[in-house]
Scaffold this active site. Structure first.
Site, short mmCIF file in Angstrom:
data_model
loop_
_atom_site.label_atom_id
_atom_site.label_comp_id
_atom_site.label_asym_id
_atom_site.label_seq_id
_atom_site.Cartn_x
_atom_site.Cartn_y
_atom_site.Cartn_z
N CYS B 95 1.02 -1.40 0.05
CA CYS B 95 -0.11 0.04 0.14
C CYS B 95 0.72 1.43 -0.12
O CYS B 95 0.21 2.50 -0.07
CB CYS B 95 -0.90 -0.05 1.20
SG CYS B 95 -1.74 -1.53 1.66
N CYS B 244 -12.72 -0.07 8.88
CA CYS B 244 -11.89 -0.47 7.67
C CYS B 244 -12.00 0.40 6.42
O CYS B 244 -13.21 0.99 6.09
CB CYS B 244 -12.53 -2.05 7.26
SG CYS B 244 -12.29 -2.96 8.57
N LYS B 365 -10.33 5.99 4.96
CA LYS B 365 -11.56 5.54 5.19
C LYS B 365 -12.76 6.07 4.39
O LYS B 365 -13.66 5.42 3.71
CB LYS B 365 -11.71 5.65 6.92
CG LYS B 365 -13.27 5.51 7.18
CD LYS B 365 -13.83 3.98 7.37
CE LYS B 365 -15.30 3.73 7.47
NZ LYS B 365 -15.97 4.13 6.28
N HIS B 369 -9.20 3.69 -0.61
CA HIS B 369 -7.73 3.35 -0.88
C HIS B 369 -7.57 2.44 -1.95
O HIS B 369 -7.29 1.10 -1.69
CB HIS B 369 -7.58 2.68 0.67
CG HIS B 369 -6.16 2.03 0.84
ND1 HIS B 369 -5.00 2.71 0.26
CD2 HIS B 369 -5.76 0.96 1.60
CE1 HIS B 369 -4.00 2.12 0.78
NE2 HIS B 369 -4.37 0.97 1.35
#
Ligand code: ZN
Lengths: 139, 423
Positions: B95, B244, B365, B369
């Site tokens: 990431c 998440c 959030k 992402h």
């Protein structure tokens, strides 16, 4: 026999099949590692030997998983049937990741960090195809 | 051996930045999103850029190989944007992939090899089911030890949260403050995947129930909704849905030039004054369950290079892939003392109008992402805030000069920290 196996993940898994939880120990500085390491990250020695771990410890961190990866879904786990995975701090002072059995993963609030645990082995398949998952359950 | 202070051979400035919309797009693929980000980057250069002058390209991407069965993305991107046969390099750091692209692009300028380069990032994750995408992310776990015993990404962060709760006395209620704060910024970010507050999302749920004739939820506030498993189901306890970040598609891009020519492109460049990176270990072998070892090294390098301390950072984008991560990062970076971040969030210190705004973009959030695009998208927020171009989410009442981005890869295996200055 034990000393002939190279210090590797494959050997670690062979030992799990035989219900042995193994780490490695540096012959020079004595640092213990779990899972086993082929190189000592404390003194950079490559002289390592196997060290059997007692399989006793306590729960250091955990999670109850409701959305698992395909290999756990295949074992029957889903949103209605969560499972618990955790980090176990062993009596020898090292840590290992494991499945946590014998707890109610659908009631995570009842699971407590610090719970004393004992190793147990979850076997799947037979002989050549046997796979063993490391697990711990409350002592 | 004494570690020497990090520095660039010559200064580097950001003179353009762009990002695509973030979201789950049926009608757009990686290439469309890259073009969106690139076009915005080119248009953002105040005095213009002739694309011919871009000398090399870096592309951050975690795993389009898995998500879309397209590997070797570098040359495809170079061709798409018209830069073949210039050199293109793909970086992979889970990431944090596009911050690694950014760092290598900065090094290339600092070395004197190039004067004008671009770094971009992309990920396309939404075409898979949640289970498949979870498996894709789990590729970045330590497979033989973490993965095999059932850990997932949310699972690892869930485990860190239980250790944090135990050590510092925080609870799920404290994590909810992080989520509510991030969502309070989201309606003001036109690029965000969820342009909605938690209250907006509750109202949508209530409207849907009314329409269908279902029992209407009687939540008295956001917390009550977040405690309701019908609204906020567990994913990997204590991580629930609202802890998440979502699965996303998106792309981002920045234009980097040597400091001495920055003013040829804009009167308002953003200078790269600190860069750092660190590596970390899996859960079982990491030094701590309440801190990321990789952050320590990343922060040390960047603070030393810039000569700044945490107090000098006026605002930051940090990698809130999970609510607990935002707390740990802001402690690791020294914005708050260990075990104090959750109290600071509860006091409103990290709100847009607070003393230390965190994730004014809405964070991962809410903004989304798309993992390979995230690092540069964080920089896009710093770019807009420092230049006073963040519109309704502009941080109020501060003469902004110093902002920072913290990007995490995997479960903490890679962490970066970058500090930016407007002069
Ligand atoms: Zn040693």
């Amino acid at each position: 026999m034990m000393q002939e196996r190279s210090i590797s993940t494959i050997s670690f898994n062979q030992f799990l099949n035989e219900e042995k939880l193994m780490g490695s120990k540096c012959k020079k500085c004595g640092t213990l590692y779990s899972p086993p390491r082929p190189i000592c990250i404390n003194c950079f020695s490559r002289e390592m030997e196997w060290a059997e771990l007692k399989g006793k410890g306590k729960l250091a961190a955990f999670t109850c998983i409701y959305v698992g990866p395909p290999w756990m879904i295949k074992q029957g786990y889903d949103r209605k049937h969560p499972y618990c995975s955790g980090v176990v701090e062993l009596e020898e002072g090292v840590k290992i990741d494991a499945r946590i059995e014998g707890v109610d993963a659908s009631k995570p609030e009842t699971i407590k960090i610090g719970t004393p645990l004992t190793v147990t082995y979850l076997h799947r398949g037979e002989e050549e195809k046997m796979e063993t998952f490391l697990a711990f359950k409350p002592s | 051996m004494q570690q020497k202070k990090r520095k660039l051979g010559r200064g580097v400035a950001v003179v353009g930045a762009g990002m695509s919309d973030f979201g789950m797009f049926k009608d757009k693929d990686s290439r469309d999103l890259l073009v969106e980000a690139y076009n915005e980057m080119v248009s953002s250069v105040d005095k213009g850029i002739d694309p011919k002058d871009i000398e090399a390209v870096w592309v951050g991407n975690f795993s389009n190989d898995f998500y879309t069965h397209q590997a070797h993305l570098g040359p495809i991107v170079a061709d798409l944007l018209g830069h073949t046969p210039k050199p293109v390099t793909r970086t992979e750091g889970a990431c944090a992939a596009s911050t690694l692209a950014f760092k290598d692009a900065c090094f290339a300028i600092a070395s004197g090899f190039y004067d004008v380069v671009m770094a971009c990032g992309v990920e396309e994750m939404s075409k898979l089911s949640t289970e498949e995408a979870t498996e894709g992310l789990a590729l970045a776990l330590d497979k033989p030890y973490e993965g095999i015993v059932g850990f997932t990404f949310p699972g690892v962060f869930g485990a860190l949260a239980t250790a944090y709760f135990e050590k510092y006395g925080a609870t799920r209620d404290d994590l909810m403050n992080v989520t509510i704060k991030s969502h309070s910024n989201a309606p003001f970010n036109p690029k965000a995947q969820f342009k909605a507050t938690v209250r907006d999302l509750m109202n949508r749920r209530i409207e849907r129930a009314k329409k269908k004739g279902d029992p209407v939820p009687a939540w008295k506030d956001e917390k009550e909704a977040l405690w309701d498993p019908m609204f906020n189901p567990p994913i990997a306890w204590p991580m629930h849905l609202y802890d998440c970040c979502p699965m996303s598609d998106g792309a981002s891009a920045v234009l980097l030039v040597a400091e001495e020519i920055a003013r040829n492109f804009t009167d308002n460049p953003v200078y790269v004054i600190g860069m750092g990176q660190g590596s970390g270990r899996p859960l079982h072998t990491g030094a701590s369950l309440t801190s990321f070892e990789a952050n320590q090294n990343g922060a040390k390098e960047a603070y030393e290079m810039s000569g700044l301390t945490p107090k000098d950072i006026q605002f930051a984008e940090v990698h809130d892939c999970f609510s607990i991560a935002e707390l740990i990062h802001t402690e690791d970076l020294g914005f708050f003392k260990p075990g104090e971040a959750y109290k600071a969030v509860a006091e409103g210190q990290t709100r847009r109008d607070g003393p230390m705004p965190i994730n004014t973009s809405g964070g991962l959030k809410c903004k989304g992402h798309p993992v390979g695009a995230t690092g540069l998208a964080q920089m896009h927020e710093i770019w807009e805030q420092l230049r006073g171009e963040a519109g309704e989410r502009q941080i109020p009442n501060k003469n902004l000069r110093i902002g920072a981005t913290q990007n995490l890869g995997g479960t903490g295996g890679t962490c970066t920290f970058c500090i930016f200055e407007r002069r």
